[in-house]
Structure formats: C-alpha cells, structure tokens
Enzyme design. Structure first.
Site, PDB file in Angstrom:
ATOM      1  N   ASP A   1     -69.295  -8.736 -47.479  1.00 10.09           N
ATOM      2  CA  ASP A   1     -70.345  -9.606 -46.948  1.00 10.09           C
ATOM      3  C   ASP A   1     -71.323  -8.729 -46.172  1.00 10.09           C
ATOM      4  OD1 ASP A   1     -72.020 -11.307 -45.644  1.00 10.09           O
ATOM      5  OD2 ASP A   1     -70.460 -12.734 -45.048  1.00 10.09           O
TER       6      ASP A   1
ATOM      7  N   LYS B   1     -80.217 -12.890 -45.632  1.00 10.25           N
ATOM      8  CA  LYS B   1     -81.096 -12.563 -44.494  1.00 10.25           C
ATOM      9  C   LYS B   1     -82.312 -11.716 -44.893  1.00 10.25           C
ATOM     10  CE  LYS B   1     -77.549 -13.037 -40.916  1.00 10.25           C
ATOM     11  NZ  LYS B   1     -77.839 -14.312 -40.278  1.00 10.25           N
TER      12      LYS B   1
ATOM     13  N   PHE C   1     -67.228 -13.928 -39.511  1.00  9.18           N
ATOM     14  CA  PHE C   1     -68.281 -14.946 -39.561  1.00  9.18           C
ATOM     15  C   PHE C   1     -68.963 -14.831 -40.919  1.00  9.18           C
ATOM     16  CE2 PHE C   1     -72.357 -16.932 -39.305  1.00  9.18           C
ATOM     17  CZ  PHE C   1     -72.062 -18.123 -38.665  1.00  9.18           C
TER      18      PHE C   1
HETATM   19  N1  PLP Z   1     -72.376 -13.777 -43.556  1.00 12.89           N
HETATM   20  C1  PLP Z   1     -72.659 -13.059 -42.462  1.00 12.89           C
HETATM   21  C2  PLP Z   1     -72.004 -11.728 -42.252  1.00 12.89           C
HETATM   22  C3  PLP Z   1     -73.556 -13.546 -41.513  1.00 12.89           C
HETATM   23  O1  PLP Z   1     -73.817 -12.840 -40.419  1.00 12.89           O
HETATM   24  C4  PLP Z   1     -74.157 -14.797 -41.744  1.00 12.89           C
HETATM   25  C5  PLP Z   1     -75.098 -15.372 -40.746  1.00 12.89           C
HETATM   26  O2  PLP Z   1     -75.199 -14.947 -39.637  1.00 12.89           O
HETATM   27  C6  PLP Z   1     -73.825 -15.514 -42.895  1.00 12.89           C
HETATM   28  C7  PLP Z   1     -72.948 -14.966 -43.794  1.00 12.89           C
HETATM   29  C8  PLP Z   1     -74.422 -16.866 -43.169  1.00 12.89           C
HETATM   30  O3  PLP Z   1     -75.768 -16.766 -43.497  1.00 12.89           O
HETATM   31  P1  PLP Z   1     -76.700 -18.073 -43.409  1.00 12.89           P
HETATM   32  O4  PLP Z   1     -76.851 -18.410 -41.967  1.00 12.89           O
HETATM   33  O5  PLP Z   1     -77.990 -17.636 -44.063  1.00 12.89           O
HETATM   34  O6  PLP Z   1     -75.996 -19.146 -44.184  1.00 12.89           O
END
Ligand code: PLP
Length: 427
Positions: A249, A278, A164
């Site tokens: 990530d 976040k 994700f």
């Molecule tokens: N990458 C990871 C590992 C995430 O958990 C998330 C969101 O939950 C994202 C990217 C995407 O972040 P955003 O919702 O701020 O676009």
C-alpha cells in the site's frame, strides 16, 4: 510574504485573494456552517483556506500559511502545479467522463504510462485509496482461489498492527484502531493481524490459505513508522517461498514522498501489487490504481469489478501529467535533499520538547513529549505561527510538506515548531 514575515494575528496585510474572500463569509461563519451541517467525523484546525499556490495557502482573511501536510501527501507536487493544472484545464474543455462503457483517448496512454512507471503489465484505475485497497483485496482473493487453489471462502490476507488502509467496512474490519472500527461490525473475516516490522510474525501467520500479505512500506497514519532495515526484503522472500502475493500500500508513501518513486525501492523490493492513490491525482481530483502483472490482473473479466468514475478522462489526463513529473526524477531528488534539511533541523529539537524523530525523504513523524503537550496543541500553536501540520495518535506530528517547498521555508517551519514548543514550556 517571505518565511518569517507571517503573522498569525490580523496585521491588516491581505493578499488580493484574501481581500476578495473576506468580502464573503469570515472564518468563524464558515466554521459554524460546517459544524452545523456536516457530520463531525473530522476535527479540523480552525483555519478556512480560500486559495493555495505551491507550498503556501491563504485563508479567507488573507493570512498565509506554509502547508506542511500537503493533503496527506496528495499534494506532493504542491498546490496548483502548472503542468498538472494545464493538463486538467485542457482536458476539461475536451471530455471529462465517458464511463467505462466506451473507450476514450486518455485511458490507454494513462494505463500504459503507469505500467511503465511501476514496471507492471496492467493496471486497474479507481478513485480513492480505499477503493484501490479493496481492489487489491478482491483480486488477491480471486488469485488465491483460481490460481493458488485455496478452498472456497478460506482465503486469508495477513495485515499489520497499526495499519491504515482506508475507511470501507472491510478495511476497518482489520484495523486495530478502535476509533476507526467500533460499532461498524459485523466485520469481514479473513485478515490475520500481526506485529508490524516483524517478518517472523508474518512467517508464523502464513498458512496454506494465505493469499496475500498487505502492508504499508512505511506506516503513515501510524506516525511515519519505518520498519527495521531488511523487513520488506524478508517479507518478499517469505511471499516467494510460500506462493503468497505481496501487496504494497503505497497510497501515502509512494510517488516521490520518501525520495524514491516507491518506498519499496529503498529495499530494492518489488511487490506483486502496487496500491497507489493520493498524489496520483496531483491534488486535483481523486485518482487511484493498482498495478500488477497479467498473471494477477488478467484474472478479472467484464462485470467482475468496476467504478463509474475510475479511469475517467480527466483523471487520466491529470494522472499522465503526474507520471510525466515523476519520470523526470526531480521530485524524488528534492525529497532526498530537503529531507536531509528537515531531519537536521528536527534533530536539534530532540530533548527540547521532542522525544523522537523518524523520517524518510521529506516525510517525518515527530513525537512530542506527552508531558508537554498533545499533538493537537502543538498544531494549534503552529497554526498561530503560520504553519499547517497535523497530529496523529496523541502526541505525534506528521510532517509531509509539498516537495516544491524550499530549504529556507523548511528551516523557517522548524523554527516555528521550536518556538511553539518553547511557548508550551519546553526548555
Ligand atoms: N492507504 C493508505 C496507506 C493511506 O494512508 C490512506 C489514506 O490516508 C488510504 C489507503 C486511503 O485513501 P483514501 O482516503 O483516498 O481512501
């Protein structure tokens, strides 16, 4: 109100905030408005929050709930951390946005301080996590063509099953979650999907056109899935061997959630690109960034990438406060200590409605016995007992309380889970 004294029913006891809010719309009216006027791409629990401090939130009727989700780790430092709020308030009165057409006095210091935190030469600030992921994808492709010499339009980025990384068209192109992906094609090509946790699978997928491997060090949305020990180190070695960039990530796993500043630290692995979001915004506003060395980010030239709000003055001031908090090490240490408490308490539930628990630091995936209840049903039962949590993928609960929570509060929260499971029929 102390843990244990919460009542999901209306006891008549209200905080000042709740009393004030209750003079406005009630929860049902708020939910009806949202249902009518916002698209239904979320299915929130039926609670309408009016105020929040630390690890606790208060709904419009004045009921208090212990937040065990923390905005999917955006609130690692709790709601309204005084130092983050002070930085935001001070900056609000000075300057909030100039766009990147001009410099401002928070930008350079923010970038330098984030470089120091990550050990990298340069950063690209953005807003959402998905934008940071997109930025990492773009610079990796550019690096692949300009430095590695991959033929035009051939660059590949290896990704993991169950990933994700956000919601943009390109990112959902390489999701294997049909709900996230269906009907959004045509999909962006160039993302071979391999088994998560298997370095062999990555080795088999690497070709001369591989620019990067993009992985979450722990898959949060996937249910707090922790890869086997040594996985990140093996992937790092493969990337070195084949001249491939490792993109970590850490949007959800990073910034103290797992007990270290970055989840990669648990294996002593340094990725080529950190992807952050976040908690970088302190739960106050969206702040994301990627951090990498000059050999990668030095490839970007004016006009080749950007964002109106990326690196805005308010975001930088808040991000600097977050970095100051991280530099103390206090939150990483709290995550380790409280994580042990959470794990000990959760382990007692295995065999009593819980099938498996996975955790690292103060971050846990709890698999509920699917014959007993769905994750949603458990979350609803928890809500009635004063605990906010969120399910993921059927019967898994994801617990990521703010790192300012106390041990007693955690023990109380797990007791509510035990009682919720018993209510649903667990023995
Ligand atoms: N990458 C990871 C590992 C995430 O958990 C998330 C969101 O939950 C994202 C990217 C995407 O972040 P955003 O919702 O701020 O676009």
């Amino acid at each position: 109100m102390e843990p244990g004294t919460h009542a999901g029913e209306d006891t008549g006891e209200r905080t000042d905030a709740g009393t004030r809010a209750a003079q406005g719309l009630g929860a049902a009216a708020h939910i009806a408005l949202a249902e009518q006027h916002s698209a239904h791409h979320y299915h929130p629990l039926p609670v309408v929050i009016a105020e929040a401090h630390g690890a606790w939130v208060t709904d419009v009727a004045g009921h208090r709930f212990l937040d065990c989700l923390a905005g999917y780790s955006a609130l690692n430092f709790g709601h309204g951390h005084p130092e983050i709020l002070a930085a935001a308030h001070a900056q609000l009165d000075r300057v909030t946005l100039v766009s990147r057409a001009f410099h401002h006095d928070q930008f350079g210091p923010f970038c330098a301080e984030l470089c120091a935190l990550t050990g990298k030469d340069m950063v690209v600030p953005m807003n959402s996590g998905a934008e940071a992921v997109e930025t990492a994808i773009k610079v990796s492709r550019k690096w692949g063509y300009r430095v590695k010499g991959i033929p035009p339009h051939q660059a590949e980025i290896i990704v993991a099953e169950g990933n994700f990384h956000g919601r943009t068209t390109t990112i959902v192109s390489f999701s294997d979650d049909e709900a996230a992906r269906a009907h959004y094609g045509p999909y962006t090509p160039g993302f071979p999907l391999v088994e998560y946790g298997s370095a062999e699978a990555i080795a088999a997928a690497i070709t001369p056109s591989t620019a990067a491997v993009l992985i979450e060090p722990i898959q949060g949305e996937g249910g707090v899935l922790i890869p086997p020990d040594g996985y990140l180190r093996e992937v790092r070695a493969l990337c070195d061997e084949h001249d491939v960039l490792l993109l970590a990530d850490e949007v959800q796993s990073g910034l103290a959630r797992t007990g270290r500043t970055f989840a990669c630290d648990h294996e002593g692995v340094v990725p080529d690109v950190y992807i952050l979001g976040k908690a970088l915004g302190g739960g106050v506003l969206p702040v994301s960034a990627i951090a990498a060395d000059h050999r990668i980010l030095g490839l970007l030239r004016p006009g080749e990438h950007g964002s109106t709000f990326g690196g805005n003055a308010l975001a930088c001031a808040v991000g600097r406060a977050v970095i100051r908090l991280l530099r103390t090490g206090e939150f990483q240490a709290r995550s380790v200590e409280l994580g042990l408490v959470l794990r000990t308490e959760l382990d007692r539930l295995v065999g009593h409605g819980v099938v498996e628990v996975r955790s690292r630091g103060l971050w846990a995936g709890v698999d509920i016995d699917p014959d007993l209840a769905t994750g949603r049903q458990v979350c609803e039962a928890l809500l009635a007992r004063g605990v906010l949590a969120k399910d993921t993928h059927g019967s898994t609960l994801r617990l990521a309380p703010p790192l300012v929570i106390t041990a007693d509060e955690l023990i109380w929260a797990v007791a509510q889970l035990r009682d919720s499971l018993a209510e649903l029929g667990a023995r």
